[in-house]
Write an enzyme that holds these catalytic residues in place. Structure first.
Site, PDB file in Angstrom:
ATOM      1  CG  ASP A  52      -6.764 -12.172   4.270  1.00 50.70           C
ATOM      2  OD1 ASP A  52      -7.896 -12.394   3.804  1.00 50.70           O
ATOM      3  OD2 ASP A  52      -6.449 -11.089   4.821  1.00 50.70           O
TER       4      ASP A  52
ATOM      5  CE1 TYR B  19     -15.107  -2.399  -3.539  1.00 51.20           C
ATOM      6  CE2 TYR B  19     -17.157  -1.959  -4.699  1.00 51.20           C
ATOM      7  CZ  TYR B  19     -16.346  -2.822  -3.998  1.00 51.20           C
ATOM      8  OH  TYR B  19     -16.764  -4.116  -3.743  1.00 51.20           O
TER       9      TYR B  19
ATOM     10  CG  ASN C 140     -12.646 -12.798  -2.277  1.00 49.12           C
ATOM     11  OD1 ASN C 140     -13.797 -12.402  -2.493  1.00 49.12           O
ATOM     12  ND2 ASN C 140     -12.115 -12.806  -1.057  1.00 49.12           N
TER      13      ASN C 140
ATOM     14  CE  LYS D  60     -14.415  -4.958  -6.151  1.00 40.71           C
ATOM     15  NZ  LYS D  60     -13.714  -6.228  -5.910  1.00 40.71           N
TER      16      LYS D  60
HETATM   17  P1  NAD Z   1     -14.076  -8.560   3.675  1.00 44.98           P
HETATM   18  O1  NAD Z   1     -13.461  -7.250   4.028  1.00 44.98           O
HETATM   19  O2  NAD Z   1     -15.071  -9.146   4.581  1.00 44.98           O
HETATM   20  O3  NAD Z   1     -12.920  -9.617   3.353  1.00 44.98           O
HETATM   21  C1  NAD Z   1     -11.881  -9.263   2.458  1.00 44.98           C
HETATM   22  C2  NAD Z   1     -10.598  -9.970   2.826  1.00 44.98           C
HETATM   23  O4  NAD Z   1      -9.582  -9.472   1.943  1.00 44.98           O
HETATM   24  C3  NAD Z   1     -10.131  -9.682   4.256  1.00 44.98           C
HETATM   25  O5  NAD Z   1      -9.811 -10.876   4.922  1.00 44.98           O
HETATM   26  C4  NAD Z   1      -8.909  -8.802   4.064  1.00 44.98           C
HETATM   27  O6  NAD Z   1      -7.918  -8.976   5.061  1.00 44.98           O
HETATM   28  C5  NAD Z   1      -8.404  -9.256   2.693  1.00 44.98           C
HETATM   29  N1  NAD Z   1      -7.545  -8.247   2.074  1.00 44.98           N
HETATM   30  C6  NAD Z   1      -7.690  -6.900   2.077  1.00 44.98           C
HETATM   31  N2  NAD Z   1      -6.668  -6.313   1.457  1.00 44.98           N
HETATM   32  C7  NAD Z   1      -5.842  -7.315   1.048  1.00 44.98           C
HETATM   33  C8  NAD Z   1      -4.614  -7.339   0.358  1.00 44.98           C
HETATM   34  N3  NAD Z   1      -3.977  -6.211  -0.021  1.00 44.98           N
HETATM   35  N4  NAD Z   1      -4.051  -8.538   0.079  1.00 44.98           N
HETATM   36  C9  NAD Z   1      -4.652  -9.694   0.482  1.00 44.98           C
HETATM   37  N5  NAD Z   1      -5.807  -9.724   1.158  1.00 44.98           N
HETATM   38  C10 NAD Z   1      -6.390  -8.549   1.431  1.00 44.98           C
HETATM   39  O7  NAD Z   1     -14.732  -8.355   2.252  1.00 44.98           O
HETATM   40  P2  NAD Z   1     -15.840  -9.228   1.452  1.00 44.98           P
HETATM   41  O8  NAD Z   1     -17.102  -8.529   1.579  1.00 44.98           O
HETATM   42  O9  NAD Z   1     -15.699 -10.664   1.764  1.00 44.98           O
HETATM   43  O10 NAD Z   1     -15.300  -8.926  -0.018  1.00 44.98           O
HETATM   44  C11 NAD Z   1     -14.567  -9.854  -0.806  1.00 44.98           C
HETATM   45  C12 NAD Z   1     -14.550  -9.341  -2.234  1.00 44.98           C
HETATM   46  O11 NAD Z   1     -15.905  -9.226  -2.690  1.00 44.98           O
HETATM   47  C13 NAD Z   1     -13.954  -7.947  -2.383  1.00 44.98           C
HETATM   48  O12 NAD Z   1     -13.205  -7.891  -3.574  1.00 44.98           O
HETATM   49  C14 NAD Z   1     -15.156  -7.042  -2.477  1.00 44.98           C
HETATM   50  O13 NAD Z   1     -14.900  -5.855  -3.167  1.00 44.98           O
HETATM   51  C15 NAD Z   1     -16.128  -7.938  -3.208  1.00 44.98           C
HETATM   52  N6  NAD Z   1     -17.534  -7.589  -3.010  1.00 44.98           N
HETATM   53  C16 NAD Z   1     -18.088  -7.567  -1.771  1.00 44.98           C
HETATM   54  C17 NAD Z   1     -19.432  -7.232  -1.639  1.00 44.98           C
HETATM   55  C18 NAD Z   1     -20.131  -7.201  -0.308  1.00 44.98           C
HETATM   56  O14 NAD Z   1     -21.242  -6.667  -0.244  1.00 44.98           O
HETATM   57  N7  NAD Z   1     -19.571  -7.756   0.740  1.00 44.98           N
HETATM   58  C19 NAD Z   1     -20.177  -6.908  -2.779  1.00 44.98           C
HETATM   59  C20 NAD Z   1     -19.574  -6.942  -4.021  1.00 44.98           C
HETATM   60  C21 NAD Z   1     -18.245  -7.288  -4.136  1.00 44.98           C
END
Ligand code: NAD
Length: 249
Positions: A34, A153, A87, A157
């Site tokens: 991360d 976004y 992720n 995706k």
């Molecule tokens: P979150 O923001 O809670 O966690 C994401 C993590 O990614 C964080 O710890 C952040 O520090 C890290 N991050 C951000 N930019 C980064 C970079 N440049 N390099 C390395 N790490 C980085 O998000 P989440 O909800 O756990 O989402 C995780 C994945 O799931 C994402 O790709 C998001 O688009 C996808 N997603 C989330 C949801 C949702 O509703 N939460 C829905 C669909 C898809």
């Protein structure tokens, strides 16, 4: 999954953290990666407290050199790479298509789409040497349908799914499976930021799901885990919804 080596980007929080803990709990060796060093190290401590094995490696997935070194250091530590869970992602700013700034577009594309590709590039290099491996990219229901107000976004995706399918074809006979999960709205720090923890906004998100609630990070982690496992041995190139019926309407 005991002693399998799994690299999970964005695993200091949310879906990535839950996935790291799930794999570690089943005896896998986990590379937690991360940009958030303190929170990432906390994920490792929580895993170790439960008797699991993990290390933290800081990496910004948008930076080619850092991603290259992330994979190299992972191999140095554990000797191989069985699974890559790509992720890490950001939500960026919500604007209608014509109002999306170039800066917002570039930042989202660099992290969500280019970042996933860079991770795949170096993960696959190692998996080809081994003759085996599985990759799961974390896309979104925004990879399957349009989402008003999120042009970059949603495009990032959708792009991840094209990338997933192409890599699945490229390596179908090399022992490497490549799949994606498409979560709907999951209760993570990302969603706390989007809703600003406002009850009405949360209710409106809940109502989008036929099951009448948001998803939990562990429910996505379980799908990722299964797609990595041999139980999914005939599955490659799939875009697997984890969405409480969101895309079935
Ligand atoms: P979150 O923001 O809670 O966690 C994401 C993590 O990614 C964080 O710890 C952040 O520090 C890290 N991050 C951000 N930019 C980064 C970079 N440049 N390099 C390395 N790490 C980085 O998000 P989440 O909800 O756990 O989402 C995780 C994945 O799931 C994402 O790709 C998001 O688009 C996808 N997603 C989330 C949801 C949702 O509703 N939460 C829905 C669909 C898809």
């Amino acid at each position: 999954m005991k002693d399998k080596v799994v690299l999970i980007t964005g695993s200091a929080a949310g879906i990535g953290k839950s996935t790291a803990k799930l794999f570690a709990g089943q005896g896998s060796k986990v590379i937690v990666s991360d940009i958030q060093e303190e929170e990432g190290s906390k994920t490792v401590s929580e895993i170790e407290d439960l008797g699991g094995q993990a290390i933290f490696i800081k990496c910004d997935v948008a930076d080619k050199q850092e991603v290259k070194e992330l994979v190299e250091k992972s191999i140095e530590k554990y000797g191989r790479l069985d699974f890559g869970v790509n992720n890490a992602g950001i939500e960026g700013e919500n604007e209608k298509t014509a109002n999306c700034t170039e800066g917002n577009w570039d930042r989202i594309m660099d992290i969500n789409l280019k970042g996933a590709w860079l991770c795949m590039k170096f993960e696959i290099e190692q998996m080809l040497k081994q003759g085996s491996g599985a990759i799961v990219n974390v896309s979104s229901v925004a990879g399957l349908v349009g989402f008003a107000g999120t042009p970059a976004y949603t495009a990032s995706k959708h792009g991840m799914l094209g990338l997933t399918k192409t890599a699945a074809l490229d390596y179908a006979t090399s022992g490497i499976r490549v799949n994606a999960v498409c979560p709907a709205v999951i209760r993570t720090p990302m969603i706390d930021r989007v809703t600003k923890e406002d009850n009405e906004a949360l209710k409106s998100f809940e109502s989008m799901h036929p099951v009448g609630r948001l998803g939990e990070p562990i429910e996505v982690a379980e799908a990722i885990y299964w797609l990595c496992s041999d139980k999914a041995s005939f599955i490659t190139g799939a875009a697997f919804p984890v969405d409480g019926g969101f895309t079935s309407r």
